[in-house]
Design a protein around this motif. Structure first.
Motif, PDB file in Angstrom:
ATOM      1  N   GLY A  23      40.494  15.948 109.918  1.00 14.28           N
ATOM      2  CA  GLY A  23      41.274  15.075 109.042  1.00 14.28           C
ATOM      3  C   GLY A  23      42.680  15.550 108.746  1.00 14.28           C
ATOM      4  N   LEU A  24      43.082  16.674 109.321  1.00 14.78           N
ATOM      5  CA  LEU A  24      44.437  17.202 109.111  1.00 14.78           C
ATOM      6  C   LEU A  24      45.323  16.822 110.299  1.00 14.78           C
ATOM      7  N   PRO A  25      46.639  16.768 110.108  1.00 12.47           N
ATOM      8  CA  PRO A  25      47.532  16.332 111.184  1.00 12.47           C
ATOM      9  C   PRO A  25      47.380  17.179 112.447  1.00 12.47           C
ATOM     10  N   HIS A  26      47.130  16.527 113.559  1.00 15.02           N
ATOM     11  CA  HIS A  26      46.923  17.223 114.831  1.00 15.02           C
ATOM     12  C   HIS A  26      48.173  18.028 115.209  1.00 15.02           C
ATOM     13  N   GLY A  27      47.960  19.263 115.571  1.00 17.98           N
ATOM     14  CA  GLY A  27      49.062  20.115 115.993  1.00 17.98           C
ATOM     15  C   GLY A  27      49.781  20.823 114.858  1.00 17.98           C
ATOM     16  N   TYR A  28      49.339  20.570 113.619  1.00 20.30           N
ATOM     17  CA  TYR A  28      50.005  21.179 112.467  1.00 20.30           C
ATOM     18  C   TYR A  28      49.096  22.157 111.716  1.00 20.30           C
ATOM     19  N   VAL A  29      47.971  22.502 112.319  1.00 19.20           N
ATOM     20  CA  VAL A  29      47.035  23.428 111.684  1.00 19.20           C
ATOM     21  C   VAL A  29      46.978  24.710 112.514  1.00 19.20           C
ATOM     22  N   HIS A  30      47.168  25.832 111.839  1.00 18.88           N
ATOM     23  CA  HIS A  30      47.256  27.117 112.536  1.00 18.88           C
ATOM     24  C   HIS A  30      46.390  28.157 111.823  1.00 18.88           C
ATOM     25  N   ARG A 232      30.655  25.027 105.347  1.00 16.66           N
ATOM     26  CA  ARG A 232      31.070  23.627 105.446  1.00 16.66           C
ATOM     27  C   ARG A 232      32.586  23.554 105.672  1.00 16.66           C
ATOM     28  N   PRO A 233      33.033  24.014 106.847  1.00 17.64           N
ATOM     29  CA  PRO A 233      34.482  24.046 107.100  1.00 17.64           C
ATOM     30  C   PRO A 233      35.136  22.684 107.028  1.00 17.64           C
ATOM     31  N   GLU A 234      34.404  21.624 107.407  1.00 22.09           N
ATOM     32  CA  GLU A 234      34.992  20.282 107.365  1.00 22.09           C
ATOM     33  C   GLU A 234      35.262  19.855 105.922  1.00 22.09           C
ATOM     34  N   ALA A 235      34.446  20.314 104.979  1.00 24.35           N
ATOM     35  CA  ALA A 235      34.680  19.989 103.566  1.00 24.35           C
ATOM     36  C   ALA A 235      35.883  20.755 103.025  1.00 24.35           C
ATOM     37  N   VAL A 236      36.065  21.974 103.490  1.00 22.92           N
ATOM     38  CA  VAL A 236      37.263  22.732 103.121  1.00 22.92           C
ATOM     39  C   VAL A 236      38.503  22.006 103.630  1.00 22.92           C
ATOM     40  N   ALA A 237      38.443  21.533 104.883  1.00 19.00           N
ATOM     41  CA  ALA A 237      39.573  20.803 105.459  1.00 19.00           C
ATOM     42  C   ALA A 237      39.874  19.546 104.653  1.00 19.00           C
ATOM     43  N   ASP A 238      38.836  18.884 104.145  1.00 15.73           N
ATOM     44  CA  ASP A 238      39.049  17.688 103.334  1.00 15.73           C
ATOM     45  C   ASP A 238      39.793  18.029 102.041  1.00 15.73           C
ATOM     46  N   ALA A 239      39.438  19.156 101.433  1.00 15.13           N
ATOM     47  CA  ALA A 239      40.149  19.593 100.233  1.00 15.13           C
ATOM     48  C   ALA A 239      41.608  19.907 100.554  1.00 15.13           C
ATOM     49  N   VAL A 240      41.848  20.555 101.690  1.00 15.16           N
ATOM     50  CA  VAL A 240      43.221  20.875 102.096  1.00 15.16           C
ATOM     51  C   VAL A 240      44.006  19.582 102.334  1.00 15.16           C
ATOM     52  N   ALA A 241      43.361  18.566 102.912  1.00 12.92           N
ATOM     53  CA  ALA A 241      44.031  17.280 103.138  1.00 12.92           C
ATOM     54  C   ALA A 241      44.468  16.661 101.810  1.00 12.92           C
TER      55      ALA A 241
END
Length: 248
Positions: A23-30, A232-241
């Motif tokens: 759910g985060l912008p493609h190419g902008y996560v490092h 639950r890495p996908e849930a962490v990503a949702d919080a970051v979004a």
């Protein structure tokens, strides 16, 4: 143009799991490696101080992101690196997300266990953990299973015992340093800071109430504890979004 997201790992492993980009912008996560890890495995223990790691991160951001201020997402011991980076480079960070980061000495539970050991002692601990990662308990007494256990195995194999020993000592020395709490407060006063906790973790995980009051927001990851980035890495990503939506 999207704001880049940079995950900062703790003193074990990395944070390059694809689910952390959900759910985060493609190419902008490092998720770069700190000194002692991955392509930087040859770094001497003396180069693994928190100050050196923060400078290493700054150089990576300059080189790979052209110096564009990122949202730093720091898990566990990685928060000590993020705090030092933000203190030294206050205009080169868009926001800070502490995923149960070490914002207080009481948070460094595994560092305090491993740092006093010898390198040989840490080596024996690491060998045992690699043989049977399922025997390791998280800070809340929970045993990882399934995909989380597979990810833990990958993390345990990402660095050697010398790196774990040096990094644990560096984290403990930094968080116990007189003035560290003041540095955390100074950063939080000037940088939008968000807190992520696992549902099973005692609320606040040792973070003083005054720091929680300074945070821009908090997120609870259901069904997880301190190891939420592998549970639950996908849930962490949702919080970051959600953080990105507030700071962009």
């Amino acid at each position: 143009m999207h704001t880049p997201v940079v995950y900062i790992h703790g003193f074990i492993g990395h944070l390059r799991f694809p689910e952390l980009s959900t759910g985060l912008p493609h190419g902008y996560v490092h998720a770069p490696d700190l000194l002692g890890y991955g392509p930087f495995a040859d770094a001497a223990p003396s180069r693994m101080s928190i100050a050196h790691q923060a400078d290493h991160l700054a150089q990576w951001i300059d080189r790979e992101l052209g110096g564009k201020p990122p949202v730093l997402v720091a898990h566990s011991a990685g928060a000590a690196v993020a705090i030092t980076y933000a203190r030294k480079y206050p205009h080169r960070i868009a926001a800070l997300v502490s995923a149960e980061g070490n914002l207080a000495p009481s948070d460094a539970f595994l560092s305090s266990r491993l740092a006093p050991m010898t390198v040989q002692g840490v080596s024996e601990w690491l060998e045992g953990a690699r043989r049977d990662p399922g025997s390791l308990l998280t800070s809340d007494g929970y045993r990882l299973t399934g995909n989380a256990l597979d990810r833990l195995s990958e993390l345990l194999n990402h660095q050697n015992a010398q790196t774990i020993h040096a990094a644990a000592r560096a984290v403990l020395m930094e968080t116990l340093r007189p003035g560290y709490s003041a540095d955390v407060m100074m950063v939080m006063a000037h940088v939008p800071t968000f807190l992520i906790y696992g549902e099973r973790t005692p609320q606040g995980m040792g973070v003083p109430p005054r720091l929680r009051d300074m945070a821009e927001g908090e997120f609870i990851i259901e069904g997880t504890g301190h190891a939420m980035v592998i549970e639950r890495p996908e849930a962490v990503a949702d919080a970051v979004a959600k953080v990105l939506a507030r700071v962009q």
